[in-house]
Write a protein that holds these residues in place. Structure first.
Motif, PDB file in Angstrom:
ATOM      1  N   ASN A   1      19.092  59.084  97.467  1.00  0.00           N
ATOM      2  CA  ASN A   1      19.477  59.053  98.755  1.00  0.00           C
ATOM      3  C   ASN A   1      19.130  57.746  99.576  1.00  0.00           C
ATOM      4  N   GLY A   2      18.652  56.735  98.786  1.00  0.00           N
ATOM      5  CA  GLY A   2      18.206  55.543  99.360  1.00  0.00           C
ATOM      6  C   GLY A   2      19.295  54.337  99.195  1.00  0.00           C
ATOM      7  N   ARG A   3      18.930  53.384  99.760  1.00  0.00           N
ATOM      8  CA  ARG A   3      19.470  52.214  99.561  1.00  0.00           C
ATOM      9  C   ARG A   3      18.672  50.888 100.065  1.00  0.00           C
ATOM     10  N   PHE A   4      18.636  49.878  99.487  1.00  0.00           N
ATOM     11  CA  PHE A   4      18.385  48.469 100.024  1.00  0.00           C
ATOM     12  C   PHE A   4      19.178  47.665 100.865  1.00  0.00           C
ATOM     13  N   GLU A   5      18.800  47.337 101.740  1.00  0.00           N
ATOM     14  CA  GLU A   5      19.461  46.299 102.714  1.00  0.00           C
ATOM     15  C   GLU A   5      18.849  45.135 102.718  1.00  0.00           C
ATOM     16  N   VAL A   6      19.641  43.689 102.214  1.00  0.00           N
ATOM     17  CA  VAL A   6      18.752  42.719 102.405  1.00  0.00           C
ATOM     18  C   VAL A   6      19.544  41.620 103.234  1.00  0.00           C
ATOM     19  N   THR A   7      18.707  41.221 104.480  1.00  0.00           N
ATOM     20  CA  THR A   7      19.636  40.457 105.241  1.00  0.00           C
ATOM     21  C   THR A   7      18.778  39.085 105.564  1.00  0.00           C
ATOM     22  N   ARG A   8      19.368  38.243 106.166  1.00  0.00           N
ATOM     23  CA  ARG A   8      18.791  36.771 106.554  1.00  0.00           C
ATOM     24  C   ARG A   8      18.502  36.651 107.891  1.00  0.00           C
ATOM     25  N   GLU A   9      17.476  36.176 108.340  1.00  0.00           N
ATOM     26  CA  GLU A   9      17.161  35.976 109.715  1.00  0.00           C
ATOM     27  C   GLU A   9      16.345  34.440 109.769  1.00  0.00           C
ATOM     28  N   PRO A  10      16.619  33.830 111.137  1.00  0.00           N
ATOM     29  CA  PRO A  10      16.096  32.388 111.236  1.00  0.00           C
ATOM     30  C   PRO A  10      14.604  32.564 111.233  1.00  0.00           C
ATOM     31  N   VAL A  11      14.359  31.392 110.746  1.00  0.00           N
ATOM     32  CA  VAL A  11      12.767  31.058 110.261  1.00  0.00           C
ATOM     33  C   VAL A  11      11.967  31.119 111.568  1.00  0.00           C
ATOM     34  N   GLY A  12      12.554  30.348 112.671  1.00  0.00           N
ATOM     35  CA  GLY A  12      11.794  30.602 113.909  1.00  0.00           C
ATOM     36  C   GLY A  12      11.956  28.784 114.314  1.00  0.00           C
TER      37      GLY A  12
END
Length: 476
Positions: A129-140
């Motif tokens: 019942n699990g999943r991985f979610e990969v997201t991209r965020e600004p470095v700063g």
């Protein structure tokens, strides 16, 4: 010339307490005075960039894209102003300045679209019942440092992907050519980005660079400059473990094979070699010509070089302007003198033009009988010097071309598709041109290997260095 601009901090132009003079390379006279940032000014720019980060993130990619397209629209409207600023500050011909501004506009168009395409992905988890979610965020916050030779294209290559990714930026352009960066930043101001999203400071290393590099909130720095400066930046970035990308020096080989279209090669090589007075990091510096074509190539090269019109870049008939400053002129003179002492022959040019009594002008120059160990060949000359040598076989040419610490660009002219493929695979450089020098485009990754830098600007790769990857696992 700079009266309506200055330092740009937290959404406003400010003039600060210090100023510096910008000098014309054409006549050695002042173009005007620009404000110079103090440490406090740089600190204010960093604080403004920090405050803007959540606003940029809240905008979302589609709104940031719209803002970058508005900036491009404003840049197009102000093309004449920007082109004249580039030509005045660098001396490059106005037509070349206009093309550079157009390339800068393309960066904002391209990365405006990339802002809408910052993708993540879902990965199946081994946990029930699990999943991985990969997201991209600004470095700063991003610190961006640019050189003088392309004062519009270089800032655009950093500002556009950083803003598309949702990063705020403190830009420090060259103090020799700050004006067009100011025009660009003003176009971004008009586009409606949040205050502090873009900041511009001009000033000494101690008052700008050192403060930016020391700030732990700055998570990424991008440089276009010399290899020496890049090496120092890597050391400085290590103190706070910042991401680093940089486009550094080049010493590009050009191989003219025995089956090359000689006229086509000459028609492309001569204007490319002398564009911006040779002050181009991807300029063909080391020209290897097959022994069966060598004499005809040199003859054709001189015939074309002799027709190049030198002068003020603001004059429409000018085809080549001056070097950027007196030290570059002295360096180029020294390189030619050193090459002649080592046995090279001046086939054309080799001195200051007699009819231009002021400015940092140097004739288009052709050197022959050049050997690989001469400074003019072994190091980037960054000037209007075409150094030409012979070769006998394809393997010899490839080995000599690759015998350099630099690996930015390399070129080859041949009619053979098989040889073209071998050259593209065998040349050790980040970019290879086959029968072409057209490498700089918003949609294509620009950058080098070895001592020529790391990371890429442009293309789908260009936004990567401004994003962090985050993994989250969900179990329900």
């Amino acid at each position: 010339m700079y009266s309506q601009y200055g330092l740009f901090i937290d959404g406003s132009w400010t003039f600060g307490s210090k100023s510096g003079e910008v000098t014309s390379p054409v006549n050695e006279k002042p173009l005007g005075h620009v404000p110079l940032a103090t440490i406090d000014d740089t600190q204010a720019a960093l604080d403004a960039a920090a405050n803007a980060l959540p606003k940029l993130l809240q905008m979302g990619g589609f709104a940031r894209a719209d803002a970058l397209h508005r900036a491009a629209d404003e840049m197009i409207r102000r093309t004449d102003e920007a082109a004249r600023m580039i030509a005045a500050e660098t001396g490059k011909p106005i037509a070349q300045a206009g093309r550079e501004w157009s390339l800068a506009c393309d960066q904002f168009r391209w990365f405006g679209e990339e802002a809408r395409r910052i993708y993540g992905r879902i990965v199946e988890s081994r946990v029930p019942n699990g999943r991985f979610e990969v997201t991209r965020e600004p470095v700063g916050i991003v610190g961006a440092f640019t050189a003088w030779n392309f004062p519009a294209a270089l800032p655009a290559r950093k500002l556009a992907p950083a803003l598309a990714a949702g990063c705020s930026v403190v830009l420090r352009p060259s103090s020799q050519t700050p004006g067009v960066a100011m025009v660009m930043v003003d176009c971004l101001r008009a586009a409606g980005l949040p205050d502090g999203a873009v900041n511009l400071v001009v000033g000494s290393t101690a008052d700008t660079y050192a403060r930016i590099m020391a700030d732990t909130r700055v998570r990424k720095v991008s440089l276009t400059g010399s290899t020496r400066v890049g090496q120092q930046m890597i050391r400085d970035a290590a103190e706070t473990v910042k991401k680093v990308s940089m486009e550094l020096g080049g010493n590009a080989p050009l191989i003219i094979h025995d089956d090359a279209d000689l006229d086509a090669a000459l028609d492309l090589t001569v204007p490319t070699k002398f564009a911006n007075c040779g002050q181009v990091c991807v300029s063909p510096d080391r020209i290897f010509v097959h022994e069966t074509l060598h004499d005809a190539f040199v003859e054709g090269f001189i015939a074309r070089a002799s027709k190049i019109k030198l002068g003020d870049g603001l004059h429409p008939e000018t085809e080549m302007g001056p070097l950027i400053n007196a030290s570059r002129l002295t360096e180029i003179e020294g390189i030619v003198i050193g090459a002649v002492r080592a046995g090279a022959q001046i086939a054309f040019g080799g001195k200051r033009p007699a009819h231009l009594n002021s400015g940092y002008f140097f004739e288009p120059t052709v050197l022959t009988d050049v050997t690989d160990d001469m400074k003019v060949f072994a190091e980037e000359n960054f000037g209007p010097i075409a150094a030409i040598t012979r070769f006998s076989s394809e393997d010899e040419a490839l080995a000599r071309a690759n015998a350099s610490d630099m690996g930015l660009a390399a070129y080859s002219f041949t009619r053979s598709p098989d040889r073209a493929r071998r050259m593209a695979a065998g040349l050790k450089a980040g970019m290879v041109g086959i029968n072409s020098f057209a490498l700089a485009a918003a949609e294509a990754p620009f950058g080098g290997t070895k001592h020529s830098g790391m990371g890429r600007e442009g293309g789908i790769e260009g936004i990567e260095d401004y994003l962090d990857t985050k993994l989250a696992q969900f179990v329900f």
